[in-house]
Scaffold this motif. Structure first.
Motif, PDB file in Angstrom:
ATOM      1  N   LEU A 145      10.005 -74.854 -22.366  1.00  0.00           N
ATOM      2  CA  LEU A 145       9.982 -73.535 -21.735  1.00  0.00           C
ATOM      3  C   LEU A 145       9.655 -73.637 -20.247  1.00  0.00           C
ATOM      4  O   LEU A 145      10.195 -72.885 -19.435  1.00  0.00           O
ATOM      5  CB  LEU A 145       8.969 -72.627 -22.429  1.00  0.00           C
TER       6      LEU A 145
ATOM      7  N   THR B 236      -2.797 -78.522 -23.226  1.00  0.00           N
ATOM      8  CA  THR B 236      -3.018 -78.149 -24.628  1.00  0.00           C
ATOM      9  C   THR B 236      -4.478 -78.269 -25.045  1.00  0.00           C
ATOM     10  O   THR B 236      -4.814 -77.894 -26.165  1.00  0.00           O
ATOM     11  CB  THR B 236      -2.142 -78.995 -25.579  1.00  0.00           C
TER      12      THR B 236
ATOM     13  N   PHE C 157       7.477 -77.413 -27.497  1.00  0.00           N
ATOM     14  CA  PHE C 157       8.414 -76.404 -26.989  1.00  0.00           C
ATOM     15  C   PHE C 157       7.924 -75.774 -25.688  1.00  0.00           C
ATOM     16  O   PHE C 157       8.720 -75.326 -24.874  1.00  0.00           O
ATOM     17  CB  PHE C 157       8.692 -75.327 -28.043  1.00  0.00           C
ATOM     18  N   THR C 158       6.618 -75.760 -25.503  1.00  0.00           N
ATOM     19  CA  THR C 158       6.066 -75.253 -24.245  1.00  0.00           C
ATOM     20  C   THR C 158       6.596 -76.058 -23.070  1.00  0.00           C
ATOM     21  O   THR C 158       6.933 -75.506 -22.024  1.00  0.00           O
ATOM     22  CB  THR C 158       4.522 -75.313 -24.274  1.00  0.00           C
TER      23      THR C 158
ATOM     24  N   LEU D 181       4.205 -78.928 -32.747  1.00  0.00           N
ATOM     25  CA  LEU D 181       5.592 -78.757 -32.336  1.00  0.00           C
ATOM     26  C   LEU D 181       5.730 -77.609 -31.346  1.00  0.00           C
ATOM     27  O   LEU D 181       6.511 -77.700 -30.391  1.00  0.00           O
ATOM     28  CB  LEU D 181       6.472 -78.520 -33.565  1.00  0.00           C
ATOM     29  N   SER D 182       4.944 -76.551 -31.542  1.00  0.00           N
ATOM     30  CA  SER D 182       5.028 -75.425 -30.599  1.00  0.00           C
ATOM     31  C   SER D 182       4.568 -75.838 -29.203  1.00  0.00           C
ATOM     32  O   SER D 182       5.088 -75.337 -28.206  1.00  0.00           O
ATOM     33  CB  SER D 182       4.215 -74.238 -31.106  1.00  0.00           C
ATOM     34  N   PHE D 183       3.619 -76.773 -29.120  1.00  0.00           N
ATOM     35  CA  PHE D 183       3.207 -77.279 -27.808  1.00  0.00           C
ATOM     36  C   PHE D 183       4.342 -78.059 -27.152  1.00  0.00           C
ATOM     37  O   PHE D 183       4.501 -78.024 -25.932  1.00  0.00           O
ATOM     38  CB  PHE D 183       1.967 -78.156 -27.924  1.00  0.00           C
TER      39      PHE D 183
END
Length: 86
Positions: A10, A32, A6-7, A2-4
């Motif tokens: 961003l 990634t 959000f990248t 999930l953090s990827f």
């Protein structure tokens, strides 16, 4: 994972959610591969970018392939969500 995702937001901003583009999603997906190449594979004893495996080139290609599919999935999910929300 999930953090990827959000990248991508961003880099492209929230506007990407409403107007998803394929290339940024694919680019983030491929980007990634940095995490497994420089963190996970060395931690498992496979060396940086699978350099200590029997066939490093094949391992690298499979990693890029898997992460490209992740990027394609980001794009397809954004299209689906855009159509559901609209």
């Amino acid at each position: 994972m999930l953090s990827f995702a959000f990248t991508l937001l961003l880099i492209c901003g929230l506007e990407w959610v409403y107007h998803p583009a394929f290339l940024p999603a694919l680019g983030v997906g491929i980007l990634t591969t940095v995490a497994p190449w420089f963190l996970m594979q060395p931690a498992f004893g496979f060396g940086i970018a699978a350099s200590k495996t029997g066939n490093p080139t094949l391992a690298r290609l499979r990693s890029i392939q898997a992460h490209a599919i992740y990027g394609i999935g980001l794009y397809l999910n954004a299209l689906t969500l855009r159509n559901v929300v609209s």
